[in-house]
Write an enzyme that holds these catalytic residues in place. Structure first.
Site, short mmCIF file in Angstrom:
data_model
loop_
_atom_site.label_atom_id
_atom_site.label_comp_id
_atom_site.label_asym_id
_atom_site.label_seq_id
_atom_site.Cartn_x
_atom_site.Cartn_y
_atom_site.Cartn_z
N CYS A 1 4.82 9.93 -0.22
CA CYS A 1 3.49 9.19 0.14
C CYS A 1 2.33 9.83 -0.37
CB CYS A 1 3.38 9.06 1.72
SG CYS A 1 4.91 8.22 2.59
N VAL B 1 4.55 6.83 -3.45
CA VAL B 1 5.99 7.00 -3.64
C VAL B 1 6.69 7.34 -2.53
CG1 VAL B 1 6.07 9.26 -4.73
CG2 VAL B 1 7.76 7.57 -5.19
N GLY C 1 3.93 1.08 4.70
CA GLY C 1 3.33 0.58 3.66
C GLY C 1 3.38 -0.84 3.52
N GLY D 1 0.72 -1.19 0.09
CA GLY D 1 0.03 0.05 -0.07
C GLY D 1 0.95 1.27 0.03
#
Length: 213
Positions: A164, A70, A135, A67
Site C-alpha cells: 500500500c 501495490v 482499494g 485507488g
C-alpha cells in the site's frame, strides 16, 4: 443484495465479472452484489500507485482501476468486491470506505482479534501490523474492487513490495495473530452475514436518487 462465492479465481476473470455487474447495476438491470473469493498469487497496483514500491523487479504486477498502491493477493486471503450503487445511497465515497473498515474490524473482533483504523490511512490494523487492505474504484457512482482480509495466507510475498505504498509496513493475518488456522469459510460467512445490514444501516437507499450520469 446478492452474495456470490466465486471460489478461487484469477484477478482478470474477477475483474471482467465486476465490470459486467457494474454496468448492470448502473443501468438498473442487475442487483447490488458482493463477490467473495480468493485469488491465485498476484500483485496488483492502483491508479495512483508508484512503481518504486515494487521492490523485486522480477515480479509481475497487474494494473487495477482502483485507488491505493501495490498489494498482494493469494490463497487464504478473503477478497471482497462489493458492486454497490452509491448513486442511490447518497454518493458518499468517504463514508463507504469507513463502512468497509467497520465491517472488517467487526469481523476480526468476532474471531478474537482487536483491529482498528489508523489516522490518515485506509485499511485496518492491529498491534502486529496491517490486517486488511482496501482499494475501491467508482464509475458512474457504482463501486468496484473492495477489500482483502488476510486470514491464512502466506505473508512472505509482501516482502517484495512496500504494501500500500508504506515502507517497511508489517503485515499480519488472523491466523498469525491467533497462532492457529482460522477457517476461511467461517470468515466468509461472517462477512456475508454482516455486510448487507451494515451497508443499509450506514448508507441506506434514498427515497429519490439521481440516475447515474
Amino acid at each position: 443484495m446478492m452474495i456470490r462465492d466465486l471460489g478461487k479465481l484469477e484477478f482478470e476473470a474477477a475483474l471482467a465479472i465486476q465490470e459486467q455487474l457494474a454496468a448492470g447495476v448502473a443501468a438498473g438491470t442487475s442487483p447490488e452484489t458482493l463477490l467473495l473469493l480468493e485469488h491465485p498469487p498476484v500483485y496488483t497496483i492502483g491508479r495512483g500507485g508508484c512503481r518504486e514500491n515494487v521492490l523485486d523487479p522480477g515480479i509481475r504486477v497487474v494494473e487495477a482501476n482502483r485507488g491505493g498502491d501495490v498489494t498482494f493477493h493469494g490463497p487464504g486471503q478473503l477478497v471482497g468486491y462489493p458492486v454497490i450503487d452509491l448513486g442511490r445511497r447518497g454518493r458518499d465515497l468517504h463514508r463507504y470506505l469507513r463502512i468497509l473498515e467497520e465491517l472488517l474490524i467487526n469481523v476480526a473482533a468476532e474471531f478474537g482479534v482487536a483491529a482498528r483504523r489508523e489516522p490518515g490511512r485506509t485499511g485496518i490494523w492491529t498491534d502486529g501490523g496491517k490486517l486488511a487492505s482496501i482499494g475501491v474504484g467508482v464509475r458512474r457512482w457504482v463501486t468496484m474492487h473492495g477489500f482483502a482480509l488476510n486470514v491464512t495466507n502466506e505473508l512472505a510475498p509482501f516482502r517484495s513490495i512496500n504494501p500500500c505504498g508504506i515502507v517497511a509496513c508489517p503485515i499480519t493475518s488472523l491466523s498469525a495473530i491467533l497462532g492457529r488456522p482460522v477457517p476461511l469459510g467461517d470468515v466468509r460467512r461472517s462477512v456475508a452475514g454482516r455486510f448487507p445490514f451494515l451497508l443499509d444501516e450506514r448508507l441506506p437507499f434514498l427515497e429519490t436518487a439521481e440516475p447515474a450520469p
